[in-house]
Design a protein around this motif. Structure first.
Motif, PDB file in Angstrom:
ATOM      1  N   HIS A 269      57.336  -2.343  -1.091  1.00 17.67           N
ATOM      2  CA  HIS A 269      55.957  -2.339  -1.564  1.00 17.67           C
ATOM      3  C   HIS A 269      55.675  -1.038  -2.324  1.00 17.67           C
ATOM      4  O   HIS A 269      56.395  -0.050  -2.162  1.00 17.67           O
TER       5      HIS A 269
ATOM      6  N   TRP B  13      53.216   1.985  -2.600  1.00 13.89           N
ATOM      7  CA  TRP B  13      52.225   2.640  -1.752  1.00 13.89           C
ATOM      8  C   TRP B  13      51.548   3.772  -2.518  1.00 13.89           C
ATOM      9  O   TRP B  13      52.222   4.654  -3.055  1.00 13.89           O
TER      10      TRP B  13
ATOM     11  N   ALA C 200      48.678  -5.193   5.608  1.00 15.26           N
ATOM     12  CA  ALA C 200      48.884  -5.230   4.162  1.00 15.26           C
ATOM     13  C   ALA C 200      50.359  -5.371   3.818  1.00 15.26           C
ATOM     14  O   ALA C 200      50.702  -5.956   2.773  1.00 15.26           O
ATOM     15  N   ARG C 201      51.234  -4.862   4.675  1.00 14.28           N
ATOM     16  CA  ARG C 201      52.675  -4.952   4.395  1.00 14.28           C
ATOM     17  C   ARG C 201      53.248  -6.321   4.745  1.00 14.28           C
ATOM     18  O   ARG C 201      53.981  -6.922   3.951  1.00 14.28           O
TER      19      ARG C 201
ATOM     20  N   THR D  21      51.745  -9.684   2.705  1.00 11.22           N
ATOM     21  CA  THR D  21      51.814  -9.735   1.248  1.00 11.22           C
ATOM     22  C   THR D  21      53.282  -9.730   0.820  1.00 11.22           C
ATOM     23  O   THR D  21      54.141  -9.190   1.527  1.00 11.22           O
TER      24      THR D  21
ATOM     25  N   THR E  40      54.011  -5.836  -3.831  1.00 12.00           N
ATOM     26  CA  THR E  40      52.556  -5.698  -3.793  1.00 12.00           C
ATOM     27  C   THR E  40      52.171  -4.221  -3.773  1.00 12.00           C
ATOM     28  O   THR E  40      52.799  -3.409  -3.094  1.00 12.00           O
ATOM     29  N   GLN E  41      51.146  -3.888  -4.508  1.00 11.12           N
ATOM     30  CA  GLN E  41      50.645  -2.515  -4.524  1.00 11.12           C
ATOM     31  C   GLN E  41      49.573  -2.360  -3.457  1.00 11.12           C
ATOM     32  O   GLN E  41      48.587  -3.098  -3.434  1.00 11.12           O
ATOM     33  N   VAL E  42      49.725  -1.397  -2.581  1.00 15.00           N
ATOM     34  CA  VAL E  42      48.784  -1.108  -1.495  1.00 15.00           C
ATOM     35  C   VAL E  42      48.268   0.312  -1.703  1.00 15.00           C
ATOM     36  O   VAL E  42      49.050   1.250  -1.820  1.00 15.00           O
TER      37      VAL E  42
ATOM     38  N   ASP F 236      44.870  -4.039  -1.451  1.00 13.92           N
ATOM     39  CA  ASP F 236      46.142  -4.562  -1.963  1.00 13.92           C
ATOM     40  C   ASP F 236      45.845  -5.618  -3.006  1.00 13.92           C
ATOM     41  O   ASP F 236      44.738  -6.175  -3.066  1.00 13.92           O
TER      42      ASP F 236
END
Length: 523
Positions: free
Chosen positions: A396, A398, A427-428, A431, A435-437, A454
């Motif tokens: 991901h 972060w 969120a991890r 998704t 994915t951008q968190v 996210d």
């Protein structure tokens, strides 16, 4: 400051200014349309009663006034007609006498002989023309007797019916309205005598004005008196409403509630309407209090059971994990399938231990146990948490967006760590890879707002209202790569509430934002 795995990146906006003006205009139009359909919908019962009494008095006053004015006007016209008939007969008699003697008819003599008051007029009509006319001035006008021969007068006099029937005519000018009658003379002429209606009209207008002001005064007096009477009469209802308002402010949704509010005995007389309402309200409060007591007792038993069960399960689970680890570390040769089974036993025992710890924490929070209250550097806590999240989910992206200066709150560091760790874990695991968190924070208005955003697939709309309830789970649109107990967000909300904060969520496909507000530490 804004950080990422590859260096500084622009700050990700946490929210956008949604256009609200159009919504406000639509709401205003809706309220206006509703008011026109139901103009008195928002009026209080007191206002409606007072307005109804005042309106009834006004309508009755207007109706009585109209009837009185019409009857008086008819009566006065009848009196003028009687006077006019008498004057016409006397004038006709004098005119016939003059004709027999061969003398011309003197209109002044006719008016003077009949003793008519000022304002009386007479005219002779011959061949469709006014042969002569006479007007008796009033005392206020003074002056000598005079004739009337303007065009309006001539037109009116020559168009009268010649049968002696009194009719009302408007002679215009300074004469105004008259009641006139025309009689036939032996020489083919017509004698017209008229009496003014000014006095009758003035009397009628005076009565109408008097009744109007009397009606207005009576309506205002009725409104004032009605307001006082209604206010005194509705005091018991106000007290019942006050009791209901007090009950509505009580936190009846959770915890032990002392529902001691009741309507006073003086407002529960079953012989009155308000008394029946108050009595029924007291009975309803009694049932509600019983139901709340039963609910609280049931919840207390459930919390006690969960707490006891969690305590009791911790020991055997620790034993299972210990024996599993001891078996793996023994020097004996263990077949691969048995070693795999022992590993699965150990991992499941670990997962069950985490679930037991979560249940125990929720039970303690439900019981209202206080958490630790100590200064916590929220900035450093979030930095550490993002580093852990990056290590746990390298697939991901972060991002960290926090102020450059420290932001401190007062709370339980361990529980706050658990709150934001749960949000980052969600969120991890919910998704897909890539994915951008973004973990952001800002301080304003005495609160620190921490957001976890996210750009994943989002949360289904039907799940959002129950997202923070226990054992709530999403569907396949937020895929899970690991198991979940459904308690993570429930623990997050319970801990945040216990810290005096709040949590909210906004989600749509391509963007999900969890926002946690915590009170800042006072300087």
């Amino acid at each position: 400051m804004t950080q990422s795995a590859s260096g500084p990146v622009p700050s990700v906006p946490m929210s956008t200014g949604a256009p609200r003006r159009a919504f406000d205009i639509r709401a205003a139009v809706t309220r206006t349309a509703h008011w026109f359909r139901h103009p008195f919908h928002s009026w209080t019962l007191r206002s409606k009663l007072v307005a109804a009494v005042a309106a009834l008095i006004a309508v009755l006053g207007v109706a009585i006034g109209l009837v009185s004015v019409v009857l008086l006007h008819t009566y006065l016209i009848d009196r003028v007609d009687d006077q006019l008939h008498l004057a016409s007969q006397r004038g006709l008699q004098l005119a016939v006498t003059s004709y027999v003697r061969g003398q011309p008819v003197g209109l002044q003599d006719i008016v003077t002989y009949t003793g008519q008051p000022g304002g009386t007029l007479a005219a002779l009509i011959h061949g469709g023309q006014v042969a002569s006319s006479y007007y008796q001035p009033t005392g206020a006008e003074g002056g000598a007797h005079k004739a009337v021969a303007d065009s309006d007068f001539v037109t009116t006099m020559t168009s009268l019916p010649q049968n002696g029937t009194p009719v009302s005519v408007d002679l215009g000018g300074n004469l105004g309205e008259y009641r006139v009658a025309s009689e036939d003379l032996p020489d083919g002429q017509h004698l017209v005598i008229g009496l003014p209606l000014a006095e009758a009209q003035a009397t009628t207008e005076h009565l109408a004005i008097t009744i109007l002001f009397a009606t207005i005064a009576a309506s205002l007096f009725a409104a004032g008196s009605g307001l006082l009477i209604v206010r005194l009469s509705l005091r018991p209802l106000d007290r019942v409403a006050g009791a209901a308002t007090t009950v509505s402010t009580l936190p009846l949704d959770r915890g032990e509630v002392a529902l001691g509010v009741r309507v006073a005995d003086e407002d529960t007389d079953p012989r009155t309407e308000v008394g029946r309402v108050g009595s029924a309200f007291n009975a309803m409060l009694g049932h509600v209090a019983s139901a709340l007591s039963a609910r609280e007792a049931s919840e207390r038993k459930v919390r006690q059971f969960i707490s006891d069960a969690s305590h009791e399960l911790r020991t055997p689970l620790a034993s299972i994990r210990g024996y599993s680890e001891l078996t793996r570390r023994s020097g004996e040769v263990i077949p691969p399938d048995v070693q795999h089974s022992i590993g699965r036993i150990e991992s499941e025992a670990t997962r069950m231990t985490a679930m037991v710890e979560d249940l125990l924490l929720l039970a303690r929070l439900d019981e209202g146990r206080e958490l630790d209250r100590e200064p916590v550097d929220l900035s450093m806590l979030l930095i550490d948490l993002l580093s852990d999240a990056h290590a746990a989910g390298p697939d991901h992206q972060w991002l960290l967006d926090v102020p450059g200066e420290p932001v401190e709150v007062v709370g339980d560091r361990t529980r706050l760590h658990q709150v934001f760790a749960n949000l980052l874990t969600n969120a991890r695991v919910h998704t897909p890879a890539g994915t951008q968190v973004t973990l952001g924070m800002r301080a304003h208005d005495g609160f620190a707002e921490v957001t976890v955003a996210d750009d994943g697939p989002g949360i289904p709309p039907e799940l959002q209202p129950v997202l923070f309830e226990r054992f709530a789970r999403g569907d396949s649109s937020r895929s899970r790569n690991t198991g979940s107990t459904g308690l993570g967000l429930a623990i997050v909300k319970a801990v945040v509430d216990a810290q005096g904060g709040s949590i909210s969520v906004e989600s749509e496909p391509g963007r999900t934002v969890f926002a946690v507000r915590l009170p800042l530490r006072e300087a």
